[in-house]
Design a protein around this motif. Sequence first.
Motif, short mmCIF file in Angstrom:
data_model
loop_
_atom_site.label_atom_id
_atom_site.label_comp_id
_atom_site.label_asym_id
_atom_site.label_seq_id
_atom_site.Cartn_x
_atom_site.Cartn_y
_atom_site.Cartn_z
N GLU A 38 -5.72 2.58 -5.03
CA GLU A 38 -4.53 2.09 -5.87
C GLU A 38 -3.64 1.44 -5.31
O GLU A 38 -3.02 1.49 -3.98
CB GLU A 38 -4.27 3.31 -6.50
CG GLU A 38 -5.22 3.75 -7.67
CD GLU A 38 -4.72 4.91 -8.42
OE1 GLU A 38 -3.55 5.22 -8.31
OE2 GLU A 38 -5.55 5.62 -9.12
N ILE A 40 0.52 0.63 -4.63
CA ILE A 40 1.52 1.38 -4.34
C ILE A 40 2.74 0.93 -5.58
O ILE A 40 2.86 -0.30 -5.70
CB ILE A 40 2.56 1.49 -3.02
CG1 ILE A 40 1.54 1.74 -1.99
CG2 ILE A 40 3.59 1.93 -3.29
CD1 ILE A 40 2.01 1.53 -0.74
N PRO A 41 3.16 1.84 -6.54
CA PRO A 41 3.87 1.63 -7.66
C PRO A 41 5.26 0.87 -7.04
O PRO A 41 5.85 1.25 -6.09
CB PRO A 41 4.29 2.85 -8.20
CG PRO A 41 3.16 3.74 -7.69
CD PRO A 41 2.70 3.07 -6.37
N ASP A 42 5.63 -0.22 -7.81
CA ASP A 42 6.88 -1.09 -7.57
C ASP A 42 8.20 0.18 -7.28
O ASP A 42 8.94 -0.08 -6.52
CB ASP A 42 7.14 -1.93 -8.49
CG ASP A 42 6.32 -3.02 -8.38
OD1 ASP A 42 5.61 -3.20 -7.39
OD2 ASP A 42 6.15 -3.53 -9.53
N ASP A 43 8.27 1.12 -8.16
CA ASP A 43 9.38 2.24 -8.19
C ASP A 43 9.35 2.82 -6.76
O ASP A 43 10.25 3.15 -5.96
CB ASP A 43 9.22 3.14 -9.03
CG ASP A 43 9.56 2.47 -10.45
OD1 ASP A 43 10.01 1.31 -10.60
OD2 ASP A 43 9.25 3.10 -11.66
N PHE A 44 8.14 3.06 -6.27
CA PHE A 44 8.11 3.93 -5.04
C PHE A 44 8.45 2.91 -3.83
O PHE A 44 9.23 3.33 -2.91
CB PHE A 44 6.67 4.46 -4.85
CG PHE A 44 6.50 5.19 -3.61
CD1 PHE A 44 6.91 6.62 -3.77
CD2 PHE A 44 5.91 4.81 -2.54
CE1 PHE A 44 6.78 7.39 -2.64
CE2 PHE A 44 5.80 6.00 -1.34
CZ PHE A 44 6.18 7.06 -1.45
#
Length: 62
Positions: A38, A40-44
């Motif tokens: 998956e 990596i989320p932008d917030d992370f």
Amino acid sequence: MSSDKGKRPLNAIGDDMDSEFDPLTAALRQMHDSVANEPIPDDFLNLLDMIDAKMSASKKFQ
């Protein structure tokens, strides 16, 4: 009775895979692979950037 099943790398495929096929292990490997692939989320990523910036700023003052 000892087993080395848990000590093999996740991507290791042995010649004896069919004789040792475990549906639970296969499901866990599939779940791991899907999560590992998956994005990596932008917030992370933003959080990591903020941490890097603060660490760089603190190193300048040392």
